[in-house]
Design a protein around this motif. Structure first.
Motif, mmCIF file in Angstrom:
data_model
loop_
_atom_site.group_PDB
_atom_site.id
_atom_site.type_symbol
_atom_site.label_atom_id
_atom_site.label_comp_id
_atom_site.label_asym_id
_atom_site.label_seq_id
_atom_site.Cartn_x
_atom_site.Cartn_y
_atom_site.Cartn_z
ATOM 1 N N LYS A 186 1.073 1.355 -1.425
ATOM 2 C CA LYS A 186 1.357 0.975 -0.044
ATOM 3 C C LYS A 186 0.073 0.971 0.784
ATOM 4 N N VAL A 223 3.446 0.477 8.044
ATOM 5 C CA VAL A 223 3.332 0.735 6.616
ATOM 6 C C VAL A 223 3.905 -0.443 5.848
ATOM 7 N N THR A 274 -1.109 1.892 4.785
ATOM 8 C CA THR A 274 -0.794 2.386 6.123
ATOM 9 C C THR A 274 -1.873 1.852 7.056
#
Length: 283
Positions: free
Chosen positions: A74, A82, A76
């Motif tokens: 992922k 996110v 951020t």
């Protein structure tokens, strides 16, 4: 009452305020955080996201790096947003529940071959090289399997991919866990290292003899020319490590052997030598 403030005092005060403001602004600057599947956390700025990759620069640097999307869990962003890309290994492994629940009897005599690591001159080779070795080992063991069932590399790799298991994070799993995910009793794993050594040169010289005769005399004149060619062959030192685990994570076979030949494909003979001496081999 009068207060006199010197120019020097004012200058010191202004410099202090400026330094504090600069430090505060640097501290407050937020960064994009890229979290990879292997746990690495990269801080900096995400420049671009394409269909297959992420372009990224580290904080304080200008060089742009390209990261495969398949390696990223992922991002951020500095704004707080996110964006997820791939499911974590633990979550993906839960999708393999039927294989994890496979009984010992269902796994009995089944053998899976993991993609071998191939390190050449200190650098990991392309995944295609590991796949090729995996297939070569499968073909070799299948011819002498006896009571064992050698699972095809494709079937093995599909289950590994679904479970989120890669070479980078494989050490997070025991061989017992991988055995259950793959639904096998035995796992073959290994690594091949290959390093350049010397070069061998081969030379070849040819000579052409031309004889000319004069029509008005019996004298003969001989003239000739020669040509030389040379070929250089790169030599390698190759070493192969091969291990076989059971579904309890016990190592039942562990051998390391240096290849006798110095050619680039010398690992093939070494592989055959090790397979013939492993407990899963049947003549």
């Amino acid at each position: 009452m009068r207060y006199s403030i010197s120019f020097k005092t004012i200058l010191v005060f202004l410099l202090t305020v400026t330094c504090y403001s600069t430090s505060f602004s640097q501290t407050e600057k937020k960064q994009d955080i890229v979290l990879k599947l292997n746990g690495d956390e990269l801080k900096g700025d995400v420049v671009e996201i394409t269909d297959s990759a992420i372009r990224f620069t580290y904080t304080g640097e200008k060089l742009v790096y390209t990261i495969k999307k398949a390696e990223v869990l992922k991002i951020t962003f500095s704004s707080g947003r996110v964006e997820n890309f791939n499911a974590p290994a633990a979550a993906a492994a839960s999708n393999a529940a039927p294989d994890v629940q496979a009984s010992a009897e269902e796994r009995r005599n089944k053998v899976a071959i993991l993609p071998f690591s191939f390190v050449k001159d200190g650098q990991a080779a392309a995944p295609e090289v590991s796949d090729e070795i995996q297939n070569e080992l499968f073909n070799l063991m299948s011819k002498h399997a006896g009571v064992y069932t050698i699972v095809s590399p494709r079937a093995t790799n599909v289950k590994l991919t679904k479970a989120g298991i890669t070479r980078a994070n494989m050490l997070n799993y025991t061989m017992a866990e991988i055995s259950q995910i793959l639904g096998v009793e035995f796992i073959v794993d290994g690594m091949i290292t290959q390093n350049r050594t010397t070069q061998t040169s081969y030379g070849n010289t040819t000579y052409n003899d031309n004889t000319k005769k004069k029509e008005d005399s019996d004298n003969k004149k001989s003239s000739g020319n020669s040509s030389s060619t040379s070929t250089s062959v790169q030599n390698y030192e190759t070493r192969m490590d091969m291990k076989i685990y059971n579904d309890k994570s016990d190592i039942i076979y562990n051998q390391n052997r240096k290849a006798f030949w110095t050619t680039a494909d010398a690992y093939k003979n070494t592989m055959e030598y090790l397979v013939k001496r492993c407990p899963l081999y049947t003549k």
